[in-house]
Design a protein around this motif. Structure first.
Motif, PDB file in Angstrom:
ATOM      1  N   LEU A  97      17.848  17.635  55.016  1.00  0.00           N
ATOM      2  CA  LEU A  97      17.398  18.070  53.687  1.00  0.00           C
ATOM      3  C   LEU A  97      16.833  19.475  53.836  1.00  0.00           C
ATOM      4  O   LEU A  97      15.968  19.724  54.669  1.00  0.00           O
ATOM      5  CB  LEU A  97      16.342  17.112  53.147  1.00  0.00           C
ATOM      6  N   ILE A  98      17.375  20.395  53.034  1.00  0.00           N
ATOM      7  CA  ILE A  98      17.017  21.811  53.160  1.00  0.00           C
ATOM      8  C   ILE A  98      16.563  22.310  51.792  1.00  0.00           C
ATOM      9  O   ILE A  98      17.198  22.000  50.780  1.00  0.00           O
ATOM     10  CB  ILE A  98      18.254  22.631  53.630  1.00  0.00           C
ATOM     11  N   LYS A  99      15.459  23.072  51.761  1.00  0.00           N
ATOM     12  CA  LYS A  99      14.981  23.635  50.492  1.00  0.00           C
ATOM     13  C   LYS A  99      15.827  24.835  50.117  1.00  0.00           C
ATOM     14  O   LYS A  99      16.041  25.727  50.939  1.00  0.00           O
ATOM     15  CB  LYS A  99      13.522  24.076  50.630  1.00  0.00           C
ATOM     16  N   ASP A 100      16.350  24.871  48.882  1.00  0.00           N
ATOM     17  CA  ASP A 100      17.127  26.038  48.464  1.00  0.00           C
ATOM     18  C   ASP A 100      16.183  27.136  47.953  1.00  0.00           C
ATOM     19  O   ASP A 100      14.955  26.979  48.007  1.00  0.00           O
ATOM     20  CB  ASP A 100      18.205  25.651  47.439  1.00  0.00           C
ATOM     21  N   SER A 102      15.356  28.125  45.087  1.00  0.00           N
ATOM     22  CA  SER A 102      14.455  27.801  43.972  1.00  0.00           C
ATOM     23  C   SER A 102      13.470  26.690  44.348  1.00  0.00           C
ATOM     24  O   SER A 102      12.755  26.182  43.492  1.00  0.00           O
ATOM     25  CB  SER A 102      15.285  27.398  42.743  1.00  0.00           C
ATOM     26  N   GLY A 103      13.449  26.320  45.621  1.00  0.00           N
ATOM     27  CA  GLY A 103      12.460  25.355  46.091  1.00  0.00           C
ATOM     28  C   GLY A 103      12.890  23.904  45.941  1.00  0.00           C
ATOM     29  O   GLY A 103      12.095  22.987  46.154  1.00  0.00           O
ATOM     30  N   ARG A 104      14.141  23.686  45.563  1.00  0.00           N
ATOM     31  CA  ARG A 104      14.637  22.304  45.398  1.00  0.00           C
ATOM     32  C   ARG A 104      15.281  21.807  46.687  1.00  0.00           C
ATOM     33  O   ARG A 104      15.934  22.559  47.394  1.00  0.00           O
ATOM     34  CB  ARG A 104      15.670  22.261  44.260  1.00  0.00           C
ATOM     35  N   TRP A 105      15.090  20.516  46.936  1.00  0.00           N
ATOM     36  CA  TRP A 105      15.692  19.930  48.140  1.00  0.00           C
ATOM     37  C   TRP A 105      17.174  19.694  47.927  1.00  0.00           C
ATOM     38  O   TRP A 105      17.576  19.192  46.887  1.00  0.00           O
ATOM     39  CB  TRP A 105      15.001  18.615  48.492  1.00  0.00           C
ATOM     40  N   GLN A 106      17.943  20.086  48.923  1.00  0.00           N
ATOM     41  CA  GLN A 106      19.391  19.882  48.873  1.00  0.00           C
ATOM     42  C   GLN A 106      19.853  19.256  50.184  1.00  0.00           C
ATOM     43  O   GLN A 106      19.289  19.530  51.239  1.00  0.00           O
ATOM     44  CB  GLN A 106      20.124  21.235  48.725  1.00  0.00           C
ATOM     45  N   LEU A 107      20.898  18.439  50.073  1.00  0.00           N
ATOM     46  CA  LEU A 107      21.500  17.888  51.275  1.00  0.00           C
ATOM     47  C   LEU A 107      22.348  18.974  51.927  1.00  0.00           C
ATOM     48  O   LEU A 107      23.094  19.671  51.245  1.00  0.00           O
ATOM     49  CB  LEU A 107      22.387  16.698  50.873  1.00  0.00           C
TER      50      LEU A 107
END
Ligand SMILES: [Zn+2]
Length: 188
Positions: A97-100, A102-107
């Motif tokens: 899980l990586i923060k993009d 804009s601060g949102r978690w992405q797989l």
């Protein structure tokens, strides 16, 4: 369009002004440092052993060959895949899980080890993305034969002939002007 793989392919530099000079920028540590920084690849530029360097150079030769064939309208051949696969798989990744931005978690996929073998697989990935998600017929080499820079033509009617910037376009305009001028002088 800027892509990691095109930047890598163009490390084999030829003087667009026609002096005949050429240099393999990839052999220079300062170029490699800038390349890693440009593409946010968090790898020690100097930690490149001889075998991996040779492997990267042979990947570059292979990608040039495939890119030029695809630009002529050929499809990726089974043999190309056989040759590309070891480069693509030269580094292991795991899901994370990586923060993009804009601060949102992405797989996403994270490398187990950030080294030059990972960079190698990123280059191979970038190439495969370019030719599978975009139009390979838009891959072109600069119309200035002395330059030979490779680029992706994003123009609406696929009409771009020169590489990045105006340098080569200007060189060619000057040459055409001189050729015409010389002809006229000859005719006079
Ligand atoms: Zn050019």
């Amino acid at each position: 369009m800027e892509t990691l793989v095109l930047d890598f392919l163009n490390s084999d530099w030829h003087d667009y002004r026609g002096s005949g000079r050429s240099e393999d920028y990839f052999l220079r540590v300062d170029w490699r440092k800038q390349f890693l920084a440009n593409w946010h690849l968090d790898v020690d530029a100097e930690a490149l052993d001889e075998a991996t360097l040779r492997s990267l150079i042979s990947l570059r030769t292979l990608l040039w060959d495939i890119a030029l064939r695809m630009a002529r309208g050929e499809q990726l051949a089974d043999e190309d895949i056989v040759q590309l696969r070891p480069f693509l798989q030269s580094s292991a990744v795991q899901r994370d899980l990586i923060k993009d931005e804009s601060g949102r978690w992405q797989l996403g996929l994270e490398p187990l080890k950030k080294d030059w073998l990972w960079v190698q697989s990123e280059i191979a990935t970038s190439f495969i993305e370019l030719v599978t998600r975009h139009d390979p017929l838009r891959i072109k080499t600069c119309a200035n034969g002395d330059c030979g820079w490779i680029f992706y033509d994003s123009s609406k009617n696929r009409s771009r002939r020169w590489c990045a910037g105006y340098a080569c376009g200007n060189v060619m305009t000057v040459r055409r002007y001189r050729a015409r001028h010389a002809q006229k002088v000859g005719e006079a």
